[in-house]
Design an enzyme around this catalytic site. Sequence first.
Site, PDB file in Angstrom:
ATOM      1  N   GLU A 178      65.304  95.257  43.198  1.00 17.63           N
ATOM      2  CA  GLU A 178      65.227  94.570  44.499  1.00 17.63           C
ATOM      3  C   GLU A 178      64.552  95.437  45.556  1.00 17.63           C
ATOM      4  O   GLU A 178      65.189  95.931  46.490  1.00 17.63           O
ATOM      5  CB  GLU A 178      66.627  94.101  44.900  1.00 17.63           C
ATOM      6  N   HIS A 380      80.946  80.785  39.379  1.00 17.58           N
ATOM      7  CA  HIS A 380      80.400  82.070  39.829  1.00 17.58           C
ATOM      8  C   HIS A 380      81.312  83.207  39.401  1.00 17.58           C
ATOM      9  O   HIS A 380      82.534  83.108  39.538  1.00 17.58           O
ATOM     10  CB  HIS A 380      80.259  82.080  41.359  1.00 17.58           C
ATOM     11  N   HIS A 381      80.717  84.265  38.859  1.00 20.10           N
ATOM     12  CA  HIS A 381      81.454  85.485  38.516  1.00 20.10           C
ATOM     13  C   HIS A 381      80.705  86.685  39.058  1.00 20.10           C
ATOM     14  O   HIS A 381      79.662  87.057  38.505  1.00 20.10           O
ATOM     15  CB  HIS A 381      81.554  85.647  36.995  1.00 20.10           C
ATOM     16  N   GLU A 382      81.209  87.300  40.091  1.00 17.58           N
ATOM     17  CA  GLU A 382      80.655  88.581  40.549  1.00 17.58           C
ATOM     18  C   GLU A 382      81.471  89.678  39.876  1.00 17.58           C
ATOM     19  O   GLU A 382      82.697  89.702  40.011  1.00 17.58           O
ATOM     20  CB  GLU A 382      80.749  88.678  42.074  1.00 17.58           C
ATOM     21  N   HIS A 460      72.432  87.161  38.121  1.00 17.45           N
ATOM     22  CA  HIS A 460      71.936  87.959  39.258  1.00 17.45           C
ATOM     23  C   HIS A 460      72.181  89.435  38.971  1.00 17.45           C
ATOM     24  O   HIS A 460      73.037  89.780  38.169  1.00 17.45           O
ATOM     25  CB  HIS A 460      72.612  87.529  40.564  1.00 17.45           C
ATOM     26  N   GLU A 461      71.377  90.278  39.597  1.00 21.21           N
ATOM     27  CA  GLU A 461      71.351  91.711  39.247  1.00 21.21           C
ATOM     28  C   GLU A 461      71.253  91.835  37.721  1.00 21.21           C
ATOM     29  O   GLU A 461      72.077  92.461  37.061  1.00 21.21           O
ATOM     30  CB  GLU A 461      72.580  92.473  39.786  1.00 21.21           C
ATOM     31  N   GLU A 479      67.834  86.564  38.740  1.00 22.01           N
ATOM     32  CA  GLU A 479      67.279  87.109  39.972  1.00 22.01           C
ATOM     33  C   GLU A 479      66.289  88.195  39.550  1.00 22.01           C
ATOM     34  O   GLU A 479      65.265  87.881  38.968  1.00 22.01           O
ATOM     35  CB  GLU A 479      68.429  87.619  40.827  1.00 22.01           C
ATOM     36  N   GLU A 485      68.054  85.983  49.885  1.00 27.95           N
ATOM     37  CA  GLU A 485      69.181  86.641  50.558  1.00 27.95           C
ATOM     38  C   GLU A 485      68.734  87.800  51.438  1.00 27.95           C
ATOM     39  O   GLU A 485      69.359  88.084  52.457  1.00 27.95           O
ATOM     40  CB  GLU A 485      70.194  87.120  49.521  1.00 27.95           C
TER      41      GLU A 485
HETATM   42  C1  NOJ Z   1      74.210  89.180  44.969  1.00 23.30           C
HETATM   43  C2  NOJ Z   1      73.617  87.871  44.590  1.00 23.30           C
HETATM   44  O1  NOJ Z   1      72.218  87.989  44.443  1.00 23.30           O
HETATM   45  C3  NOJ Z   1      73.958  86.865  45.652  1.00 23.30           C
HETATM   46  O2  NOJ Z   1      73.320  85.638  45.394  1.00 23.30           O
HETATM   47  C4  NOJ Z   1      75.462  86.713  45.700  1.00 23.30           C
HETATM   48  O3  NOJ Z   1      75.805  85.852  46.746  1.00 23.30           O
HETATM   49  C5  NOJ Z   1      76.144  88.061  45.919  1.00 23.30           C
HETATM   50  N1  NOJ Z   1      75.648  89.045  45.021  1.00 23.30           N
HETATM   51  C6  NOJ Z   1      77.651  87.947  45.717  1.00 23.30           C
HETATM   52  O4  NOJ Z   1      77.943  87.739  44.368  1.00 23.30           O
HETATM   53 CA    CA Z   2      70.928  90.267  44.476  1.00 21.90          CA
END
Ligand code: NOJ
Ligand code: CA
Length: 681
Positions: A178, A380-382, A460-461, A479, A485
């Site tokens: 990024e 969603h899973h962060e 993402h990431e 991503e 963002e």
């Molecule tokens: C980074 C992601 O790219 C973004 O879309 C997301 O909202 C945040 N992390 C939280 O998970």
């Molecule tokens: Ca990101």
Amino acid sequence: MNKITAIMLIAGLTANASALAKSVSVSSPDGDIKFTVTDDTSMPSYSIEFNGKKVISDSNLGLVFKDSLYLDEHFEIKDSKTRVVNTSWDQPWGERKVVVDNHKELALTLKANRDEVNTYTLRVRVFDDGVGFRYEVPKQKGLGQKINITNELTEFNVTDFADSTAYWIPSRGWNRYEYVYNTTAFEEAQLVHTPFTFKSKSGVHISIHEAALTDYAGMSLNQRRPGTLKADLAPWSDGVLVKTKPGFKTPWRTLQISDDAVGLLNSDLILNLNEPNKLGDVSWVEPGKYVGIWWGMHVNETTWGSGDKHGATTSETKRYMDFAAKYGFSGVLVEGWNIGWDGDWFFNGDVFRFAEPYPDFDIDAIGKYGKKVGVDLIGHHETSGNVSNYRDQMSAAYDLYKKHGIKQIKTGYVADGGNIKRIDENGVVRKEWHDGQYMVNEYLHSITEAAKRGISINTHEPIKDTGLRRTYPNWLAREGARGQEFNAWGNPPNPPEHAALLPFTRLLAGPMDFTPGIFDMGFDGLDATSNRPQTTLAKQLALYVVFYSPIQMAADLPRNYEAKPDAFQFILDVVTDWEKSVALAGEVGDYVAYARQARDSKDWFVGALTDENARQLELDFDFLTEGQRYQAQIYRDGKKADWVSNPYELTIEQKTFVKGDKITLPLATSGGAAIYLKAID
Ligand code: NOJ
Ligand code: CA
């Protein structure tokens, strides 16, 4: 349907090769690209000619192993086989339905005059749009059960480097992929991610990348000497680069080669070098458009964590579902619904509970409500980079989603580069790279686990894309570059040229979940230097056509769409699955234009955008069907539009078109145009 129309095996080169053993070549079907391998130097090496001119001069080949002899300078060409393939295959979803695979293959057996570790195959495929080559290392005496790779010797010796401009992001940095793209003299690209794109003064465009990255480390490029790029693999926490066993194949090392920028965009090289679909019937994988509880958190209106400003509540989710149902969006993404976001979530990877909602998020009620109004909840899973914590809960978490009819999950791995937390077999914490072999496998594990449950993934990431969507069509998007963002909090946000660079760099790898469609640029005032999209409104619309992804978000808040219903209509009309795609015009980092035909439809869409410079862009509508008329709805920058002070001025007009017509689009500074061409009688 995989119909092989021509395969030719030629074994005749064998004798020649072993007798003379010096160099063997293979050319692309159109003859423009020629790949030559030679063992005449101390190391086996390769070179590439394009239109009769060397673009890559002799470049080393080889692999170094920790515990045995390895593949380097002792090897000679002992056998060579070529074959010609001319076939096509269908994508279940994609930028085009039918992909043509026309290439010549050269399989070289390299041998060393010794008892052990004395053979490997170099497989080369040459297409009209570029080249792929890989190492195949069979079981053999001396290799033992396990192989630790400690160096990949592959080089790319760029002949015209002194006359080339390079477009790149740094590798091994804290922010993964990024970064703002750099446009520099070639020599300034020191340690870079792929796709790494450069163009020479003579107009040759080359992009180096890799295809089919599985069970291996991601490759970066290290400029060891001016013009000499060397494969640089992301290491494991113990310093080894790749842990494998005899009988392995490396990913393909790829070079897309064209005499103009548009040629890079119209290339299918990366997909063609991937294995066919391994998942069987994938009719459950659904492209589509979505909205979500997302931008509100990024612009600080709501929070991921619990409390007064919590975004992911039952009532807010129902409100988004109503909005989606009213306007025909297929899904609603909800972030921040599960336990673990309180405190500093960037560093909270240990406390995420992936199957436990916050008390104000009633997942049963929401699942039922979605079914009633005909809208899917998108999960969603962060992980905040704690992948062991995620792995421990993955089955339960995916089962829970399946139970509630969820068909798509956005995953996230926010953690600094080199700081993925893994707990090893002995309970010891290890720190890994997002693009190291451990994570390459971990990302794919989430894909195959999700596939078992009929769930698709948007990472993402991520690890960079290398075309694996062909093999695993439930890997919808990722991503892996600066997305929208950054326009909320990027400091700096994405510069005006960003969208004119991505198609020629990151997007050559595959679909990106960029999340276009911000309609309110002034959430912090239009004069904000750090927090606003640096585009016009028309350019936000153009992104839906220019950036290919089977899933596209309408990323802004519902109220901002309802405030601009005319412009919103384009987002409602545009589709995300295509019959054909044609890049019409472009120069790296300056401008780009695409035409795409909707899947199973006669309708076309066109998107065009520019960097910080306003320009008149003439496009030829040659792609349209002969004898068919089209009613066009054109969304373009108004006369006085400019991204800084007048981003919203939009002209919407109707016109009819037939094949061969031309259009001149006036693009404002960081502006764009989006066109819906509806087939009419
Ligand atoms: C980074 C992601 O790219 C973004 O879309 C997301 O909202 C945040 N992390 C939280 O998970
Ligand atoms: Ca990101």
